[in-house]
Structures are given as structure tokens and as C-alpha cells.
Design a protein around this motif. Structure first.
Motif, PDB file in Angstrom:
ATOM      1  N   UNK A 139       0.837  -1.205   0.000  1.00 21.32           N
ATOM      2  CA  UNK A 139       0.000   0.000   0.000  1.00 21.32           C
ATOM      3  C   UNK A 139       0.872   1.256   0.000  1.00 21.32           C
ATOM      4  N   UNK A 140       1.957   1.194   0.774  1.00 19.91           N
ATOM      5  CA  UNK A 140       2.868   2.337   0.860  1.00 19.91           C
ATOM      6  C   UNK A 140       3.488   2.626  -0.512  1.00 19.91           C
ATOM      7  N   UNK A 141       3.836   1.535  -1.190  1.00 22.78           N
ATOM      8  CA  UNK A 141       4.458   1.653  -2.511  1.00 22.78           C
ATOM      9  C   UNK A 141       3.498   2.308  -3.506  1.00 22.78           C
ATOM     10  N   UNK A 142       2.238   1.871  -3.479  1.00 17.04           N
ATOM     11  CA  UNK A 142       1.252   2.431  -4.412  1.00 17.04           C
ATOM     12  C   UNK A 142       0.964   3.886  -4.087  1.00 17.04           C
ATOM     13  N   UNK A 143       0.897   4.161  -2.789  1.00 11.51           N
ATOM     14  CA  UNK A 143       0.608   5.541  -2.387  1.00 11.51           C
ATOM     15  C   UNK A 143       1.754   6.447  -2.834  1.00 11.51           C
ATOM     16  N   UNK A 144       2.969   5.933  -2.710  1.00 11.16           N
ATOM     17  CA  UNK A 144       4.147   6.699  -3.119  1.00 11.16           C
ATOM     18  C   UNK A 144       4.093   6.972  -4.618  1.00 11.16           C
ATOM     19  N   UNK A 145       3.712   5.946  -5.389  1.00 13.68           N
ATOM     20  CA  UNK A 145       3.657   6.138  -6.843  1.00 13.68           C
ATOM     21  C   UNK A 145       2.585   7.167  -7.193  1.00 13.68           C
ATOM     22  N   UNK A 146       1.499   7.190  -6.412  1.00  7.63           N
ATOM     23  CA  UNK A 146       0.426   8.154  -6.669  1.00  7.63           C
ATOM     24  C   UNK A 146       0.922   9.573  -6.397  1.00  7.63           C
ATOM     25  N   UNK A 147       1.630   9.742  -5.277  1.00  7.38           N
ATOM     26  CA  UNK A 147       2.157  11.071  -4.951  1.00  7.38           C
ATOM     27  C   UNK A 147       3.113  11.523  -6.049  1.00  7.38           C
ATOM     28  N   UNK A 148       3.916  10.578  -6.537  1.00  7.37           N
ATOM     29  CA  UNK A 148       4.880  10.940  -7.585  1.00  7.37           C
ATOM     30  C   UNK A 148       4.186  11.313  -8.891  1.00  7.37           C
ATOM     31  N   UNK A 149       3.082  10.643  -9.155  1.00 13.57           N
ATOM     32  CA  UNK A 149       2.301  10.971 -10.350  1.00 13.57           C
ATOM     33  C   UNK A 149       1.699  12.372 -10.227  1.00 13.57           C
ATOM     34  N   UNK A 150       1.084  12.646  -9.080  1.00 16.49           N
ATOM     35  CA  UNK A 150       0.376  13.923  -8.924  1.00 16.49           C
ATOM     36  C   UNK A 150       1.326  15.110  -8.789  1.00 16.49           C
ATOM     37  N   UNK A 151       2.558  14.833  -8.370  1.00 16.95           N
ATOM     38  CA  UNK A 151       3.541  15.914  -8.245  1.00 16.95           C
ATOM     39  C   UNK A 151       4.364  16.105  -9.518  1.00 16.95           C
ATOM     40  N   UNK A 152       4.105  15.279 -10.493  1.00 19.65           N
ATOM     41  CA  UNK A 152       4.836  15.364 -11.757  1.00 19.65           C
ATOM     42  C   UNK A 152       4.189  16.455 -12.634  1.00 19.65           C
ATOM     43  N   UNK A 153       4.715  17.663 -12.488  1.00 15.26           N
ATOM     44  CA  UNK A 153       4.061  18.839 -13.108  1.00 15.26           C
ATOM     45  C   UNK A 153       3.931  18.707 -14.617  1.00 15.26           C
ATOM     46  N   UNK A 154       4.988  18.207 -15.223  1.00 12.76           N
ATOM     47  CA  UNK A 154       4.994  18.096 -16.689  1.00 12.76           C
ATOM     48  C   UNK A 154       3.906  17.123 -17.161  1.00 12.76           C
ATOM     49  N   UNK A 155       3.840  15.989 -16.466  1.00 11.06           N
ATOM     50  CA  UNK A 155       2.844  14.976 -16.825  1.00 11.06           C
ATOM     51  C   UNK A 155       1.427  15.516 -16.616  1.00 11.06           C
ATOM     52  N   UNK A 156       1.204  16.182 -15.489  1.00 11.29           N
ATOM     53  CA  UNK A 156      -0.133  16.732 -15.194  1.00 11.29           C
ATOM     54  C   UNK A 156      -0.504  17.759 -16.262  1.00 11.29           C
ATOM     55  N   UNK A 157       0.470  18.572 -16.645  1.00 12.13           N
ATOM     56  CA  UNK A 157       0.200  19.572 -17.673  1.00 12.13           C
ATOM     57  C   UNK A 157      -0.206  18.897 -18.981  1.00 12.13           C
ATOM     58  N   UNK A 158       0.530  17.852 -19.340  1.00 11.80           N
ATOM     59  CA  UNK A 158       0.230  17.197 -20.620  1.00 11.80           C
ATOM     60  C   UNK A 158      -1.111  16.451 -20.555  1.00 11.80           C
ATOM     61  N   UNK A 159      -1.421  15.851 -19.401  1.00 10.29           N
ATOM     62  CA  UNK A 159      -2.719  15.168 -19.266  1.00 10.29           C
ATOM     63  C   UNK A 159      -3.856  16.188 -19.316  1.00 10.29           C
ATOM     64  N   UNK A 160      -3.633  17.308 -18.682  1.00 11.16           N
ATOM     65  CA  UNK A 160      -4.652  18.365 -18.645  1.00 11.16           C
ATOM     66  C   UNK A 160      -4.899  18.910 -20.052  1.00 11.16           C
ATOM     67  N   UNK A 161      -3.814  19.013 -20.824  1.00  8.00           N
ATOM     68  CA  UNK A 161      -3.947  19.560 -22.176  1.00  8.00           C
ATOM     69  C   UNK A 161      -4.601  18.554 -23.131  1.00  8.00           C
TER      70      UNK A 161
END
Ligand SMILES: *[C@@H]1O[C@H](CO)[C@@H](O)[C@H](O)[C@H]1NC(C)=O
Length: 305
Positions: free
Chosen positions: A120-142
Motif C-alpha cells: 500500500x505504501x508503494x502504491x501511495x508513493x507512486x500516486x504522490x509521484x504521479x500527482x507531483x509530476x508537473x509536466x505529466x499533469x500539464x500534458x494530461x490536462x492539455x
């Protein structure tokens, strides 16, 4: 043979349509945020069918994954994570083989809890890393997706959908700790809904009802431990106080791979749709021996779909 599957896929298609996605040449855009392991194998088939019907699917997964691999019917988008292949294998694969070793029941219980916490800790960590990945969030948003298709056991997909203001559809067999009741504000009377692992039916004696009330407490501890970090992550990302129930209640529709032929009755909410059998693409009739065993044991089927 395939009627059930086709029907379920039509239900799914109808739901996606009602969310404003148009099939056809230009298709709708679906962002898929799967849960690792067998959960993904169930969802993969739906992604394949969506693609066959002209939808564009992008599957989002951490760069290390057990089963989420490239395929020609979707675009795989991976994101960087800070754990190594060795750490991942050791946590996820190393532990699962222990199920075959002979150990004392209590030892298995505590080891399983420890393993669950780590995973669970591992998955939660991957989620935090996904949501903090500004470039990825920008591209998904676009990319202006029409819908997020996700499994609520990994609440990251739901949180991401809310962050990007995209409607979410959940696809699940079941979720522990009654989180589906919590996330949909569904009535949940323990007097006749048999709780997981109790082996109770929907008709219970007084003592069985007591057991039905007590069993969920241990599981609740595990769920709190493994899923509550998503509440703080959500509060941080969305910049307002969020509970796990808030995160899970974001979905427009919950698609359950269940069927009341197999499951005991329970209250449901209008946004819960039962699509049991959707994974049975290559069904064969049960043999007589098998049918007999199922009927005689009064077997409560939890994992058949
Ligand atoms: C997505 O883009 C819109 C429009 O540019 C913007 O208002 C919004 O804040 C962005 N969302 C995120 C999560 O970056």
C-alpha cells in the motif's frame, strides 16, 4: 454464449455515451488508470473493446509494472517512480509466493498485514509521484480526456480525475471495508448484508449478526492504514480538507463486475451498475461435477468474476 458479455459492454458503452463521449471516427478519449496485477487484466479487455469501437485510450501506469505492458489498442503513458525494480519485485512478488509455505495461521496473518502495508505504501508513493509530476499533469490536462476509467482500490485514478476535472467511472469486482457503501452513501444494514469472510448468509441468527458486526473491525484497521494516506494526499493536491469517502465519492458511475445470481441481496444506489460476466469472454458450461460442488457447498463466490 457471448450475449452476457455483449450486453455488459453495451451497458458500458451506453454509460460512456451518456457522459458525453461520442463513438465513431473521432471517438472519445478515455484515460485509464488501472490497478496493478489481476485487476488490470480484467480491465484490459474493456479497453480493447473500447478501442475496437473507435475510442482512444491512454493507459497511465508507473514505469515499473507487473502486467501493464504496451499493446496496440492503447497508448501507454508511464511516469517515473523512485523505487527500483528490486524493491518492487521483492515487495510484490517475493511475498506472494509465501502463500504456498506451511506456516502458523497467526504468522501468516501478521506477515500478510505487513506485506499489505508495504505494498500500500508503494502504491501511495507512486500516486504522490504521479500527482507531483508537473509536466505529466500539464500534458494530461492539455489532452482533454472525456472520462477517466479507474479501479477505486487504487484511489489515485479518482483523485487524478477530480484534479483534472474529468468525470470518473469505476470498474471493480468489489472493494473492502464497505468503501463502496461509504463512497456512494448507500444504506448498509449489517443485519442482512453478510460481511466478507464471515461465511454468513443474508439470514442470520443473533450470534451471527454479532459476528457480522465484529468482523469488519479488523479489516477496517487494514483499510484505514493502507488507504487513509490518499485523504491527506487529496487534501494537499486539491487544497481543501478531503476524506477517503470524499475521494471515492467523486465517481459518476460504479460498474460492478458482480451479479445477484452469485451475490446476496444488498441495497444499491442509482449510479451502481452490475456488469457481472464481462470478463467471461470464453465461457464454457460448468461440468456436472463442478455444478454439484458449487450447489452443495453453498459456496459464496467472491472472486469468480
Ligand atoms: C488545466 O487547465 C486549465 C485551463 O488551462 C486550468 O485552469 C487548470 O488549472 C489546469 N488544471 C491543472 C490540474 O493543472
Amino acid at each position: 454464449m457471448a450475449t452476457g458479455l455483449q450486453f455488459s459492454l453495451w451497458v458500458l458503452l451506453g454509460l460512456l455515451l451518456s457522459l458525453g463521449i461520442r463513438p465513431g471516427a473521432e471517438g472519445g478519449k478515455v484515460l485509464v488508470v488501472p490497478m496493478e496485477g489481476s485487476h488490470w487484466l480484467s480491465m484490459r479487455k474493456v479497453v480493447q473493446e473500447l478501442s475496437a469501437r473507435g475510442y482512444q485510450a491512454v493507459v497511465l501506469a508507473p514505469e515499473l509494472s507487473l502486467h501493464v505492458k504496451e499493446a496496440d489498442f492503447f497508448t501507454l503513458k508511464t511516469f517515473a517512480i523512485s523505487y527500483t525494480q528490486e524493491e518492487y519485485d521483492q515487495l510484490v512478488l517475493g511475498q506472494s509466493y509465501k502463500g504456498f509455505e506451511k506456516m502458523h495461521f497467526l504468522k501468516i496473518f501478521f506477515e500478510s498485514i505487513a506485506m499489505l502495508k508495504n505494498v500500500a505504501m508503494l502504491f501511495e508513493k507512486s500516486c504522490a509521484e504521479l500527482l507531483h509530476n508537473k509536466e505529466l499533469i500539464r500534458s494530461l490536462n492539455a489532452s482533454s480526456f472525456d472520462v477517466v476509467l479507474t479501479d477505486p482500490i487504487y484511489p489515485c485514478g479518482s483523485l487524478l480525475a477530480e484534479y483534472l476535472s474529468i468525470p470518473a467511472v469505476y470498474f471493480l469486482r468489489f472493494i473492502p471495508c464497505d468503501l463502496d457503501f461509504v463512497g456512494t452513501q448507500c444504506p448498509n444494514p449489517s443485519s442482512y448484508i453478510p460481511r466478507m469472510l464471515t461465511r454468513n448468509s443474508d439470514h442470520m441468527t443473533f450470534l451471527q449478526r454479532v459476528k457480522n458486526m465484529l468482523y469488519p473491525l479488523t479489516l477496517k484497521y487494514i483499510c484505514d492504514y493502507s488507504l487513509s494516506p490518499y485523504a491527506s494526499l487529496a487534501s494537499e493536491i486539491l487544497q481543501r480538507e478531503m476524506s477517503l469517502a470524499d475521494v471515492l465519492s467523486y465517481a459518476s458511475v460504479w460498474l460492478f463486475r458482480g451479479d445477484f445470481v452469485m451475490d446476496y441481496p444488498r441495497p444499491i444506489m442509482p449510479n451502481m451498475v452490475f456488469i457481472g460476466g464481462i470478463n467471461c469472454a470464453h465461457r464454457k458450461p460448468l461440468s456436472q461435477v463442478c455444478m454439484g460442488a458449487v450447489t452443495q457447498s453453498g459456496f459464496q463466490v467472491d472472486t469468480m468474476f
